[in-house]
Every structure is written in structure tokens, then in C-alpha cells.
Design a protein around this motif. Structure first.
Motif, mmCIF file in Angstrom:
data_model
loop_
_atom_site.group_PDB
_atom_site.id
_atom_site.type_symbol
_atom_site.label_atom_id
_atom_site.label_comp_id
_atom_site.label_asym_id
_atom_site.label_seq_id
_atom_site.Cartn_x
_atom_site.Cartn_y
_atom_site.Cartn_z
ATOM 1 N N ASP A 1 95.339 39.314 24.233
ATOM 2 C CA ASP A 1 94.540 39.145 23.017
ATOM 3 C C ASP A 1 93.074 39.492 23.239
ATOM 4 O OD1 ASP A 1 96.780 38.262 21.617
ATOM 5 O OD2 ASP A 1 96.432 36.162 22.143
ATOM 6 N N SER A 2 92.615 39.481 24.477
ATOM 7 C CA SER A 2 91.214 39.775 24.767
ATOM 8 C C SER A 2 91.127 40.707 25.974
ATOM 9 C CB SER A 2 90.441 38.480 25.042
ATOM 10 O OG SER A 2 91.009 37.786 26.143
ATOM 11 N N LYS A 3 89.935 41.204 26.240
ATOM 12 C CA LYS A 3 89.729 42.106 27.365
ATOM 13 C C LYS A 3 89.865 41.332 28.667
ATOM 14 C CE LYS A 3 88.537 46.293 28.754
ATOM 15 N NZ LYS A 3 88.988 46.159 30.130
ATOM 16 N N ILE A 4 90.732 41.808 29.546
ATOM 17 C CA ILE A 4 90.982 41.163 30.841
ATOM 18 C C ILE A 4 90.744 42.173 31.954
ATOM 19 C CG2 ILE A 4 92.668 40.006 32.310
ATOM 20 C CD1 ILE A 4 92.082 38.316 29.950
ATOM 21 N N GLU A 5 89.998 41.766 32.968
ATOM 22 C CA GLU A 5 89.854 42.566 34.180
ATOM 23 C C GLU A 5 90.187 41.670 35.362
ATOM 24 O OE1 GLU A 5 85.994 44.297 34.328
ATOM 25 O OE2 GLU A 5 86.393 45.723 32.702
ATOM 26 N N ALA A 6 91.159 42.074 36.148
ATOM 27 C CA ALA A 6 91.641 41.241 37.252
ATOM 28 C C ALA A 6 91.908 42.116 38.468
ATOM 29 C CB ALA A 6 92.899 40.483 36.831
ATOM 30 N N GLU A 7 92.392 41.470 39.530
ATOM 31 C CA GLU A 7 92.679 42.167 40.777
ATOM 32 C C GLU A 7 93.960 41.616 41.371
ATOM 33 O OE1 GLU A 7 90.583 42.557 45.182
ATOM 34 O OE2 GLU A 7 89.311 42.523 43.383
ATOM 35 N N MET A 8 94.780 42.486 41.919
ATOM 36 C CA MET A 8 95.977 42.030 42.623
ATOM 37 C C MET A 8 95.549 41.448 43.969
ATOM 38 S SD MET A 8 99.004 44.745 41.645
ATOM 39 C CE MET A 8 98.411 46.089 42.668
#
Length: 338
Positions: free
Chosen positions: A241-248
Motif C-alpha cells: 500500500d505504500s513505498k517500501i525499500e528493504a534489503e535481503m
């Protein structure tokens, strides 16, 4: 300056991807499709759509149906147009029919799942994320019957600590997760080893009979209340629903390269708005190259190299399944909105 241009180009690529807000039909999509055993919702979505996570937007169903995404082997699906927009619905014979609640003779777990459940079943039923204090304060295994240091299903074991329940799971301390950027503690993985039942209690010593085990039980393993979590098939492919920035930050199995149907952990969770079923694009980090003119080290832009679906969320982190991988992935690769 060149680093800035590369960063701007990568940002524009991500924004363009995030701005896509409409499902697109594949040029070779079928007009009808009969569901077969072994299908997943993701497989079927990919037959109709370029972007399978938009499946809920084209699925046409009677609003009275409580769970419209239950599809069974043998069901026939048809592509129809309603108010000029493409929709997929169930059909009977040669006519499109409205869906309504009815009693089925099949067991409740027979609808096709969203993704291959055998790849994630242990994470949905047993393995969990806990606080360090919770695991350190749990009862622990002293030894097995007859002084054994390794036991398994059918054996008795002895543990020390306060009994939290009659049915207990045996867990082993696994990975400790921290955010690679901030160092924040995200959670401790407690890996399920076995299940047992308390058959005797003498002061603070518990006697358990192991009912099943996936690995040998060892001295020092911890006991936690068994959670009877039923594997869910209710989540469907969706965009966050929103902008997500993540890392494995981890991959199950300790492998160095990550591919299709591998389980990974990422450093974002419920507090960032992630939900089971959310699909994320995986971005492969660009190579480091030396500029032949200025002799600077330049990082090339990240490239999209796969898709991941979140299937289990916790407050600060989540587990996901790699659904597509066009090249080998690795811990440290970024994930963002599809």
C-alpha cells in the motif's frame, strides 16, 4: 557528478515501476483455463497478466462470497469484459455464472494455494521470531532417557523450567537479525526441532514424550508453547500500500546464492505496512567499476532481477519466497515495490 546521475537514473526507474497502477493482460493470455492439481494462484495469475500481483483487480466474483480467491482443481476460468474492462471469473459449461456460497464436499484445505506451500510450510507452522529474553527464559533440555544426549520422535526427554503448557515445541536458537544500516535488533529466529507432550512434572524438572521431530533434540534446546498455526491459503498477490525499500538480510539453508523458491528474510515488517501476499521486486546491486578517465570507483545502477512474495510478517522483519529470479541473487540485494 556521475554518481549522482546514476543514482537519479536508478530512482527514476523505481518511481516509474511504482507508478504502474493498472493490470496489463499478456499478449498470449488464454480465453479460458481449467485449473489442475498443482496449480498456484501465482501460476494462474501469470498466465493472464504481465504483472501477476494485480490479480485481485481483475478477479470478478459475487460480493457475497466471503473468500473470493478460493479456486479448486477442475474449476474453469474465463476472461470476460465488464464495462469494457477485462475480468476473470469462473464458468460452468459455456455460460458465465455468478458465484455464491455453497457447501463443498472437499476438505477445507483443497483450494489451490497462492504459492508453493511445501517451500514455506515449516515457517508457517513452527519456526518463529522471538525476543532473546523469551528464548533465554524458556525451559531447556537436560538430557534424554537413559542419559542420551541426542533423542528423537518416540523418546522421552527431561527439561528444567516452569511448565508453560502441556503441549510444547522444542526449538533451537538460530539466527539473530539486525538491520544492516542502523544495527537495530529485529528479532531472533527460533527454529523448530520437535513437538512433545509433558507426561510428568517433579518440582522444576519436566518429563516430555517427543511426538514428532524434524532433527535430533540436543541438550540445551529450549521449550516453547506449541502454536497450532494452520497454513493459510488466503493471501493473494498484491502490491504494498505504500513505498517500501528493504534489503535481503538472510536466506534459509545457508546458501551463498539465492534462486527461485528460496526463503529469505528482509529488514522490514508490519510497522512499515507489509502484509502477507505483498509482492516485492528484487534489485541486484550493480557492479563496482573503475572509471578509465578519472580513475574513480563507480557503482553501476541496480537492475531488477527477480520477484519475492512476503508470506510471514513480524513487527520489524518479514519472511518472503523468491517467485522469480532472472539471475543469481544474494544477501544484501535490495527489494522494493514491484
Amino acid at each position: 557528478m556521475r554518481k549522482l546521475l546514476y543514482a537519479l537514473a536508478a530512482s527514476m526507474l523505481l518511481l516509474t515501476s511504482w507508478a504502474q497502477a493498472a493490470p496489463e493482460l499478456r499478449s498470449d493470455h488464454p480465453e479460458r483455463y481449467t485449473v489442475v492439481k498443482g496449480d498456484t494462484l501465482w501460476d494462474i495469475s501469470a498466465r493472464f497478466l504481465n504483472n501477476p500481483w494485480y490479480w485481485p483487480e481483475i478477479w470478478h466474483v459475487n460480493p457475497q462470497v466471503q473468500n473470493p480467491h478460493l479456486i479448486y482443481p477442475g474449476d474453469e476460468l474465463a476472461l470476460v469484459y465488464i464495462d469494457g474492462k477485462p475480468r476473470v471469473t469462473k464458468v460452468s459449461s459455456d455460460r458465465v455464472v455468478k458465484l455464491s456460497p455453497k457447501v463443498r464436499s472437499e476438505p477445507i484445505d483443497t483450494p489451490i494455494p497462492a504459492i508453493p506451500l511445501d517451500a514455506i510450510s515449516s515457517f508457517l507452522t513452527d519456526t518463529r521470531i522471538v525476543d532473546v529474553e523469551e528464548l533465554n527464559g524458556a525451559p531447556y533440555v537436560l538430557e534424554g532417557e537413559d542419559g542420551r544426549i541426542i533423542t528423537g520422535a518416540g523418546d522421552r526427554i527431561y527439561a528444567r523450567g516452569e511448565k508453560p503448557a502441556d503441549n510444547l515445541g522444542v526449538f533451537r536458537r538460530s539466527k539473530e537479525f539486525r538491520d544492516p544500516e542502523t544495527g537495530e535488533f529485529l528479532g531472533l529466529e527460533a527454529r523448530s526441532i520437535a513437538r512433545g507432550e509433558v507426561i510428568a512434572e517433579n518440582d522444576d524438572v519436566l518429563t516430555l514424550r517427543l511426538k514428532q521431530s524434524s532433527e535430533e533434540v540436543r541438550i540445551g534446546d529450549r521449550l516453547l508453547v506449541g502454536e497450532e498455526r494452520r497454513i493459510t491459503t488466503s493471501f493473494v498477490p498484491s502490491s504494498p500500500d505504500s513505498k517500501i525499500e528493504a534489503e535481503m538480510i538472510s536466506v534459509d539453508g545457508g546458501v551463498s546464492q539465492i534462486g527461485q523458491f528460496d526463503v529469505v528474510a528482509i529488514n522490514r515488517g508490519e510497522r512499515e505496512g507489509l502484509k502477507p501476499g505483498n509482492v516485492m521486486a528484487v534489485l541486484k546491486s550493480g557492479n563496482l567499476v573503475r572509471d578509465p578517465v578519472t580513475n574513480e570507483t563507480i557503482e553501476l545502477p541496480s537492475e531488477r532481477a527477480g520477484l519475492m512474495m512476503v508470506f510471514q510478517t513480524y513487527e520489524k522483519m518479514s519472511y518472503g519466497l523468491i517467485l522469480q529470479a532472472t539471475r543469481p541473487l544474494s544477501v544484501g540485494d535490495k527489494v522494493t515495490n514491484p
